[in-house]
Design a protein around this motif. Structure first.
Motif, PDB file in Angstrom:
ATOM      1  N   VAL A  98     -61.415   1.312 -23.933  1.00 46.74           N
ATOM      2  CA  VAL A  98     -62.172   2.092 -24.287  1.00 46.74           C
ATOM      3  C   VAL A  98     -62.924   1.181 -25.474  1.00 46.74           C
ATOM      4  CG1 VAL A  98     -61.750   3.982 -23.658  1.00 46.74           C
ATOM      5  CG2 VAL A  98     -60.249   3.518 -26.021  1.00 46.74           C
ATOM      6  N   GLY A  99     -64.154   1.197 -26.359  1.00 46.58           N
ATOM      7  CA  GLY A  99     -64.851   0.837 -27.670  1.00 46.58           C
ATOM      8  C   GLY A  99     -65.105  -0.420 -26.847  1.00 46.58           C
ATOM      9  N   THR A 100     -65.146  -1.059 -26.352  1.00 51.01           N
ATOM     10  CA  THR A 100     -65.916  -2.567 -26.261  1.00 51.01           C
ATOM     11  C   THR A 100     -67.155  -2.140 -27.319  1.00 51.01           C
ATOM     12  OG1 THR A 100     -66.096  -4.406 -24.498  1.00 51.01           O
ATOM     13  CG2 THR A 100     -66.709  -2.287 -24.048  1.00 51.01           C
ATOM     14  N   SER A 127     -57.358   0.364 -26.490  1.00 50.89           N
ATOM     15  CA  SER A 127     -58.718   0.221 -27.253  1.00 50.89           C
ATOM     16  C   SER A 127     -58.666  -1.099 -27.111  1.00 50.89           C
ATOM     17  CB  SER A 127     -58.536   0.999 -28.804  1.00 50.89           C
ATOM     18  OG  SER A 127     -58.580   2.135 -28.308  1.00 50.89           O
ATOM     19  N   TYR A 128     -60.435  -1.478 -27.328  1.00 52.19           N
ATOM     20  CA  TYR A 128     -61.022  -2.895 -27.284  1.00 52.19           C
ATOM     21  C   TYR A 128     -60.185  -3.532 -28.641  1.00 52.19           C
ATOM     22  CZ  TYR A 128     -64.648  -6.253 -28.480  1.00 52.19           C
ATOM     23  OH  TYR A 128     -65.470  -7.450 -29.245  1.00 52.19           O
ATOM     24  N   SER A 129     -60.494  -4.939 -28.468  1.00 54.25           N
ATOM     25  CA  SER A 129     -60.219  -5.179 -30.313  1.00 54.25           C
ATOM     26  C   SER A 129     -60.890  -6.278 -29.372  1.00 54.25           C
ATOM     27  CB  SER A 129     -58.253  -5.389 -29.724  1.00 54.25           C
ATOM     28  OG  SER A 129     -57.835  -6.746 -30.937  1.00 54.25           O
ATOM     29  N   GLU A 130     -61.627  -6.597 -31.363  1.00 53.46           N
ATOM     30  CA  GLU A 130     -62.012  -7.926 -31.536  1.00 53.46           C
ATOM     31  C   GLU A 130     -61.481  -9.219 -31.225  1.00 53.46           C
ATOM     32  OE1 GLU A 130     -66.131  -6.647 -33.318  1.00 53.46           O
ATOM     33  OE2 GLU A 130     -65.429  -7.036 -31.903  1.00 53.46           O
ATOM     34  N   ARG A 131     -61.507 -10.345 -30.883  1.00 53.94           N
ATOM     35  CA  ARG A 131     -60.863 -11.496 -30.530  1.00 53.94           C
ATOM     36  C   ARG A 131     -61.938 -12.676 -31.115  1.00 53.94           C
ATOM     37  NH1 ARG A 131     -56.927  -9.676 -31.356  1.00 53.94           N
ATOM     38  NH2 ARG A 131     -55.526 -11.707 -30.224  1.00 53.94           N
ATOM     39  N   LYS A 143     -63.388   4.990 -31.112  1.00 57.47           N
ATOM     40  CA  LYS A 143     -62.721   4.266 -30.399  1.00 57.47           C
ATOM     41  C   LYS A 143     -61.597   5.366 -29.605  1.00 57.47           C
ATOM     42  CE  LYS A 143     -63.479  -0.133 -31.406  1.00 57.47           C
ATOM     43  NZ  LYS A 143     -62.472  -1.528 -31.435  1.00 57.47           N
ATOM     44  N   HIS A 144     -60.956   5.940 -30.501  1.00 59.58           N
ATOM     45  CA  HIS A 144     -59.710   6.757 -31.031  1.00 59.58           C
ATOM     46  C   HIS A 144     -59.550   8.032 -29.690  1.00 59.58           C
ATOM     47  CE1 HIS A 144     -56.010   8.259 -32.023  1.00 59.58           C
ATOM     48  NE2 HIS A 144     -56.568   9.421 -32.157  1.00 59.58           N
TER      49      HIS A 144
END
Length: 441
Positions: free
Chosen positions: A307-309, A336-340, A357-358
């Protein structure tokens, strides 16, 4: 040249973060060291060597790895600390700079650990780094967990050629590669000889099996199904475009493959799937779920969702929620989408607020709980075969049915690693498992 005297009378502690594949590889590292006379540290003892196998699937995973490394270094202050895994491969300098770290090994080096332990002398300097560029990670090293678990994890494939826009795994683990069917069958036979009864097939993209040997995934599962002594296989996460109808049909009629699937969806919005550079759409995904349920109506189906991309608008999320709600699946694994760093997703303009996102994550977690409870409740009163595990908690032990329903019963050591036919009863106290109404055989 390995100096074997370095390992005399040494004790090692092993820590694994992340996926089942990491557990298999940590187990193999432990076996390599035990063959040199290094024994596993016992509770309360201080280790001479600490091996920490890390994950880097999200920024939170990186943070947990850093915390674990610092905590373990303090618990074993004189230990030679080796850090490997995806975090070590992607950010070796960052890892080497953490206080207490002595050696950083990349993906190509981790299972060749003996060649880098010539000296277990600690220094105050940054850890020594040995890594390879991702394009040069080509070796497939067999791994199978064989600790005190009832369930074994057999690595059949490694690496990934997909390069989804949000993912760093191809950079952390290199290109797709695999072991031969012959070698993997031999490993399964060894598990059976040791008394193991259940094997989970693991890898990064296991449906891509055969890239380096010219074989196919369906040929692999057919061969494994013939290994005597193994009662169950489970197929871990497999891409929807790679789990063929032929493979589903085979599982349905097989002797040993469990009616249990884990299929990453990532988003139920076709627009977001395009942004993610996934290789399927929702129509294909629905077909796979309906295909499974048409011939295996009681199959457990786990689904990964992000979620939240970047690019996931409110409308796209609502499309995804409706689609997922309509699917006959059992449980969602929500991330939850995480910046990589270095990923193509960073070029997408629309950024989702962390609070949003939450909220989205909680919506899908609630949906998951609803689906999981309905699945369990539909099985109350039915017969099932349960393989019991060794874990004891508050006087209880548990096991799993073939279709992955968790079952709880008062601890009985004679049941460990035994398969028994039972009748499923109602929920336990905290609704985390079903109780046993009666033993049938």
């Amino acid at each position: 040249m390995i100096d074997h005297t370095v390992f005399e009378n040494k004790k090692a502690a092993y820590y694994t973060l992340g996926c089942k594949l990491n557990f298999a590889e940590t187990s193999t590292i432990g076996k390599v060291l035990s063959e040199q006379g290094v024994r596993k540290v016992r509770p309360g003892e201080k280790a001479d060597i600490c091996v920490i196998n890390t994950c880097s699937v999200t920024e939170l995973a990186d943070k947990k790895c850093r915390q674990a490394i610092r905590r373990i270094s303090k618990q074993h202050p004189n230990a030679f600390v080796v850090v490997t895994g995806c975090y070590a491969q992607l950010k070796p300098e960052e890892v080497a700079h953490i206080e207490g770290v002595d050696l950083v090994l990349g993906a190509e080096q981790k299972l060749d650990i003996l060649h880098y332990l010539n000296d277990l002398h600690k220094t105050d300097a940054d850890g020594e780094i040995h890594t390879s560029a991702s394009k040069d990670i080509r070796t497939f090293t067999p791994s199978c967990s064989a600790d005190d678990r009832t369930r074994h994890f057999l690595k059949v494939q490694d690496g990934c050629d997909y390069f989804c826009s949000y993912c760093t795994i191809p950079f952390a683990r290199g290109r797709s590669r695999n072991g031969s069917i012959e070698s993997l069958v031999k490993q399964a036979e060894e598990v059976a000889a040791q008394g193991g009864k259940e094997i989970v097939l693991t890898g990064v993209n296991i449906g891509d099996f055969g890239k380096t040997t010219g074989e196919t995934f369906i040929d692999l599962i057919r061969a494994l199904d013939e290994v005597e002594g193994i009662e169950r296989y489970r197929i871990s996460s497999i891409e929807p475009n790679l789990i063929t109808d032929e493979a589903i049909d085979f599982v349905a009629g097989s002797k040993r493959f469990a009616p249990h699937f884990h299929i990453p969806l990532q988003s139920g919005s076709d627009d977001v799937l395009k942004l993610m550079r996934r290789r399927y759409d929702t129509a294909l995904f629905r077909h796979k779920i309906e295909k499974i349920k048409s011939i295996l109506p009681d199959a457990f189906i786990g689904v990964d969702v992000i979620v939240g991309t970047r690019g996931e608008t409110d409308a796209y999320f609502e499309d995804a929620r409706r689609f997922i709600e309509s699917l006959d699946v059992t449980q969602l694994h929500v991330f939850s989408y995480s910046e990589r760093p270095g990923t193509q997703a960073l070029k997408i303009d629309y950024v989702v607020d962390p609070k949003v996102k939450h909220i989205r994550s909680q919506i899908l977690l609630d949906l998951s709980e609803k689906k999981l409870q309905a699945f369990y409740e539909a099985h109350i009163g039915r017969e099932a075969k349960v393989l019991f595990e060794h874990t004891k908690k508050d006087g209880m032990m548990h096991g799993f049915t073939e279709n992955y329903i968790k079952v709880e019963t008062p601890y009985d050591a004679s049941l460990i690693n035994e398969t028994r036919r039972i009748r499923l009863g109602g929920w336990n106290a905290d609704k985390s498992a079903l109780q046993i109404e009666s033993f049938i055989g």
